[in-house]
Design a protein around this motif. Structure first.
Motif, PDB file in Angstrom:
ATOM      1  N   PHE A  62      -3.328   6.066  -9.624  1.00 19.41           N
ATOM      2  CA  PHE A  62      -3.753   5.214  -8.519  1.00 19.41           C
ATOM      3  C   PHE A  62      -2.613   4.306  -8.089  1.00 19.41           C
ATOM      4  O   PHE A  62      -1.871   3.775  -8.927  1.00 19.41           O
ATOM      5  N   ALA A  63      -2.487   4.126  -6.771  1.00 16.07           N
ATOM      6  CA  ALA A  63      -1.498   3.210  -6.224  1.00 16.07           C
ATOM      7  C   ALA A  63      -1.906   1.772  -6.521  1.00 16.07           C
ATOM      8  O   ALA A  63      -3.068   1.479  -6.820  1.00 16.07           O
ATOM      9  N   ALA A  64      -0.948   0.860  -6.414  1.00 14.24           N
ATOM     10  CA  ALA A  64      -1.190  -0.542  -6.761  1.00 14.24           C
ATOM     11  C   ALA A  64      -2.124  -1.230  -5.783  1.00 14.24           C
ATOM     12  O   ALA A  64      -2.770  -2.223  -6.113  1.00 14.24           O
ATOM     13  N   GLY A  65      -2.211  -0.731  -4.564  1.00 18.09           N
ATOM     14  CA  GLY A  65      -3.034  -1.351  -3.534  1.00 18.09           C
ATOM     15  C   GLY A  65      -2.536  -0.907  -2.177  1.00 18.09           C
ATOM     16  O   GLY A  65      -1.871   0.126  -2.059  1.00 18.09           O
ATOM     17  N   HIS A  66      -2.882  -1.657  -1.153  1.00 17.94           N
ATOM     18  CA  HIS A  66      -2.296  -1.361   0.148  1.00 17.94           C
ATOM     19  C   HIS A  66      -1.897  -2.649   0.837  1.00 17.94           C
ATOM     20  O   HIS A  66      -2.283  -3.753   0.437  1.00 17.94           O
ATOM     21  N   ALA A  67      -1.101  -2.503   1.867  1.00 24.41           N
ATOM     22  CA  ALA A  67      -0.457  -3.647   2.511  1.00 24.41           C
ATOM     23  C   ALA A  67      -1.462  -4.493   3.297  1.00 24.41           C
ATOM     24  O   ALA A  67      -2.550  -4.041   3.650  1.00 24.41           O
ATOM     25  N   GLU A  68      -1.043  -5.743   3.558  1.00 20.15           N
ATOM     26  CA  GLU A  68      -1.814  -6.615   4.440  1.00 20.15           C
ATOM     27  C   GLU A  68      -1.894  -5.995   5.837  1.00 20.15           C
ATOM     28  O   GLU A  68      -0.908  -5.468   6.352  1.00 20.15           O
ATOM     29  N   ASP A  69      -3.065  -6.053   6.421  1.00 18.25           N
ATOM     30  CA  ASP A  69      -3.240  -5.566   7.797  1.00 18.25           C
ATOM     31  C   ASP A  69      -4.499  -6.211   8.355  1.00 18.25           C
ATOM     32  O   ASP A  69      -5.554  -5.592   8.482  1.00 18.25           O
TER      33      ASP A  69
END
Length: 443
Positions: free
Chosen positions: A168-175
């Protein structure tokens, strides 16, 4: 800095039996249990008394400063039978599920709320913890809504953060602009970019939560997701000597952080309880032993947040004592000691908890983690004893019977039949609670 912060005044004493479960980390005097119980109740009263997550009493956001107190109050109710703390925790979870910190369209909790509003990034570590908390809450009558919340977080993890590798990726960017759109509008625009690094601690948290999702929600696919992430982490992040690297970006980096060993240990515990596969138990034994050998504070109580000594290349060199992480470590070693039936693994727990209590931590995250560690330390654990011939078929029958209860698995002690036991039917399952035990039919 920090190495001499906690000078231990309580040394490990002898084992004190509570039912069928040995507690080898209480002070060796008549007042140890009473003092521990008093400290536990003081923590409960403090956290329960100011439990209003919507008002910001636990700080900003939806991270450990909120999750740890709620989990502690649920665990307190479970072991003491007092409904009040657990009900307050469920109410707090319900308020957060209805707040702007939860994305009802795609599932998952945003990172935090500050004076500028909600930060729209979603992190794997926080959402894995929220998933685990929701699964614990949904087993209570007033917490049935949390099953829907858990499925929402699961949907987010699978749809947005799962990588082709199985990790799993760490998260996703602010948007903020994207998340301000309606669900229909979101379908026509690209989602926020995924943050690529694979972090060991966050993936281990996800593995643990996915195992529990299978245990509670009865969908085997969740356990398979956890096994897939385990395969990647063990292959790419586990260094020689069983030290876990912190992050993988084409190669493992930052080998020797305490948080990674602790969360990896929790993941192995849940994988073993979900499968009774001895390979997870062997890795758990190595992880717990390595943690004590390499991270114990040489100048006093507690554990350093980096491996000691940190002379090897790739090991960071800031050996601090983190109170919240020490409480989490004490909780892990308590569970590992019971699962492995090895009292030596719990020997450092008493001095660590005593030092934390003397320091009187004021932040809710540390207080909640310390409360959970005291619950595990002071109360006899309920557990299952399974006897099988070791075959996958018999192990599967046992774990499926336990899963049918719809609860997160307690301790499961699994063994082969001893001398004179071969005449009895296999597999067998016995539930133990303090001095009581009950045979569970497997037919």
């Amino acid at each position: 800095k920090g190495v001499k912060k906690w000078g231990p005044s309580i040394q490990p004493g002898g084992s004190r039996g509570l039912g069928l479960y040995q507690v080898p980390f209480l002070p060796d005097d008549e007042g140890g249990l009473e003092r521990g119980s008093e400290a536990l109740e003081a923590l409960r009263e403090d956290l329960e008394g100011r439990l209003d997550p919507e008002a910001g009493d636990f700080g900003e956001g939806a991270g450990p400063q909120v999750i740890a107190p709620l989990r502690f109050l649920l665990e307190h109710s479970r072991v003491t039978g007092e409904p009040g703390p657990g009900s307050r925790a469920v109410q707090g979870l319900h308020a957060l599920a209805l707040s702007d910190l939860y994305d009802s369209a795609e599932g998952g909790f945003y990172w935090k709320r500050d004076r500028l509003g909600v930060r729209s990034a979603k992190r794997l570590s926080d959402n894995a913890e929220w998933l685990d908390l929701a699964l614990a809450a949904c087993t209570r009558e007033e917490g049935r809504f949390a099953a829907v919340l858990a499925r929402g977080v699961l949907r987010f993890l699978q749809a947005r953060l799962r990588l082709p590798s199985g990790a799993f990726a760490a998260g996703h960017a602010e948007d903020a602009a994207y998340f301000a759109l309606s669900p229909e509008q979101r379908r026509s625009v690209p989602p926020p970019a995924t943050l690529g690094p694979v972090y060991a601690d966050a993936n281990a948290m996800a593995i643990r939560a996915l195992c529990r999702a299978w245990q509670v929600l009865a969908e085997r696919a969740y356990l398979d997701l956890g096994l897939g992430a385990h395969g990647f982490v063990r292959t790419h992040l586990l260094a020689p000597g069983s030290s876990m690297a912190h992050v993988y970006e084409g190669a493992p980096e930052d080998i020797g952080l305490l948080q990674d060993q602790v969360e990896w240990g929790f993941a192995l515990l849940e994988l073993y309880r979900s499968t009774l596969d001895d390979r997870f138990l062997a890795d758990l034994r190595q992880t717990a032993g390595n943690l004590i050998a390499s991270f114990k504070n040489p100048a006093g109580a507690g554990f350093l947040n980096v491996r000691y000594p940190a002379a090897e290349e790739g090991v960071p060199s800031w050996p601090l004592l983190d109170p919240a992480l020490n409480a989490r470590t004490a909780l892990f070693l308590t569970h590992a000691s019971a699962q492995l039936e090895d009292p030596s693994l719990a020997a450092p727990v008493g001095p660590t908890l005593a030092a934390l209590l003397r320091a009187a931590p004021g932040d809710p995250s540390t207080m909640g983690l310390l409360g959970s560690a005291l619950v595990a330390t002071l109360y006899p654990v309920s557990f299952f004893e399974a006897v099988t011939d070791g075959s996958p078929e018999q192990r599967a029958r046992v774990v499926e019977r336990i899963r049918a209860f719809g609860q997160p698995f307690p301790l499961v002690l699994h063994r082969r039949p001893g001398a004179g036991e071969h005449m009895r039917a296999l597999p067998r399952l016995t539930a133990h609670c303090a001095q009581q035990k009950k045979e569970i039919p497997l037919a």
